[in-house]
Design a protein around this motif. Structure first.
Motif, mmCIF file in Angstrom:
data_model
loop_
_atom_site.group_PDB
_atom_site.id
_atom_site.type_symbol
_atom_site.label_atom_id
_atom_site.label_comp_id
_atom_site.label_asym_id
_atom_site.label_seq_id
_atom_site.Cartn_x
_atom_site.Cartn_y
_atom_site.Cartn_z
ATOM 1 N N GLY A 34 -10.008 -1.561 -5.998
ATOM 2 C CA GLY A 34 -8.888 -1.953 -6.815
ATOM 3 C C GLY A 34 -7.525 -1.111 -6.954
ATOM 4 O O GLY A 34 -6.917 -1.288 -8.026
ATOM 5 N N GLU A 39 -3.900 0.293 -6.974
ATOM 6 C CA GLU A 39 -2.774 -0.390 -6.728
ATOM 7 C C GLU A 39 -1.979 0.158 -5.330
ATOM 8 O O GLU A 39 -1.758 1.377 -5.273
ATOM 9 N N TYR A 92 -6.252 -9.995 2.747
ATOM 10 C CA TYR A 92 -6.354 -9.499 1.460
ATOM 11 C C TYR A 92 -4.965 -8.947 0.729
ATOM 12 O O TYR A 92 -4.676 -9.284 -0.355
ATOM 13 N N CYS A 93 -3.987 -8.669 1.690
ATOM 14 C CA CYS A 93 -2.755 -8.198 1.201
ATOM 15 C C CYS A 93 -2.142 -9.465 0.606
ATOM 16 O O CYS A 93 -1.355 -9.550 -0.056
ATOM 17 N N ASN A 138 -3.182 -10.793 -2.622
ATOM 18 C CA ASN A 138 -2.913 -9.845 -3.817
ATOM 19 C C ASN A 138 -1.443 -9.482 -3.707
ATOM 20 O O ASN A 138 -0.985 -8.578 -4.463
#
Length: 249
Positions: A24, A26, A47-48, A51
């Motif tokens: 998780g 940043e 995933y990118c 998110n």
């Protein structure tokens, strides 16, 4: 995770990048080698997207310039700060009984300029720095050092769609002012009190036309000398402290 998969705030290799995502962390930005057809890299890209992490597909030469070690086609930069949400920052400022002061940086890509701007903005009482997700300076060790700690203290917000973010600021009662040498109105003659958003453009070509069309006013910093442009960090400092001067009257 092996230490040799780290270089400052850069993580490279499929499994190390997957691990920081699973933890998780940043993530500032991910570079993927163009043409890679590896399932794990597809998962990283997915995933990118899910998110809202900026991804850039680049040739192997660019990847090798990032690191000479075995990157396996993927490099991620871990962000040393936590990005804030501009849609939450503005209401909080109003709730504190203050007029918001927001600084928007359109394609300012030099990390030292970015760090210096953050330092100036924090000193001038700027409530948030807003940048686009793509085409903005990486917040890395150099930016953090140049900011003298300001990047850890000021609200930095990132927008996938900067046009929509500017519309939100305008709808929230902020006046949008751009600073450009192409303007006719002088900075000193403008009213910079009240809720305000100052937009600064890139040193190469200034403020993007798409953002210029949303501005309420464009301002010029008068320069009687022979040079007709300033470093964006210097120009931002002049504007920020003109706002301080006017608000302090």
């Amino acid at each position: 995770m092996e230490d040799n998969n780290y270089e400052n705030n850069m993580v490279f290799g499929i499994h190390p990048v997957q691990e920081v995502m699973a933890a998780g962390k940043e993530i500032e930005k991910v570079f993927i080698q163009a043409g890679m057809r590896v399932p794990e890299i597809t998962e990283i890209a997915n995933y990118c997207r899910a998110n809202q992490i900026p991804v850039q597909y680049v040739p192997i030469e660019k990847m090798n310039r990032l690191t000479r070690k075995n990157h396996q086609g993927v490099v991620a930069f871990i962000c040393p700060i936590e990005y804030q949400n501009i849609e939450k920052v503005i209401p909080m400022v109003y709730e504190e009984g203050r007029d918001p002061f927001v600084l928007v940086l359109d394609r300012v890509t030099d990390v030292r300029n970015f760090g210096a701007i953050a330092r100036t903005a924090y000193a001038a009482g700027v409530d948030a720095i807003l940048v686009p997700s793509k085409g903005s300076a990486l917040i890395n060790g150099d930016a953090m050092k140049t900011s003298a700690g300001a990047l850890s203290a000021i609200n930095v917000c990132r927008a996938d769609n900067l046009k929509e973010a500017l519309d939100f600021l305008k709808d929230s009662g902020l006046r949008l002012v751009g600073v450009t040498e192409k303007a006719n109105d002088r900075l000193w003659n403008a009213d910079l009190t009240g809720p305000l958003c100052v937009v600064m453009g890139s040193e190469e070509d200034g403020i993007s036309p798409a953002y210029q069309s949303r501005l309420d006013q464009q301002l010029l910093i008068p320069m009687p000398g022979d040079i007709d442009s300033l470093n964006v960090s210097v120009a931002t400092g002049i504007v920020c402290f003109e706002v301080v001067r006017q608000r302090g009257r």
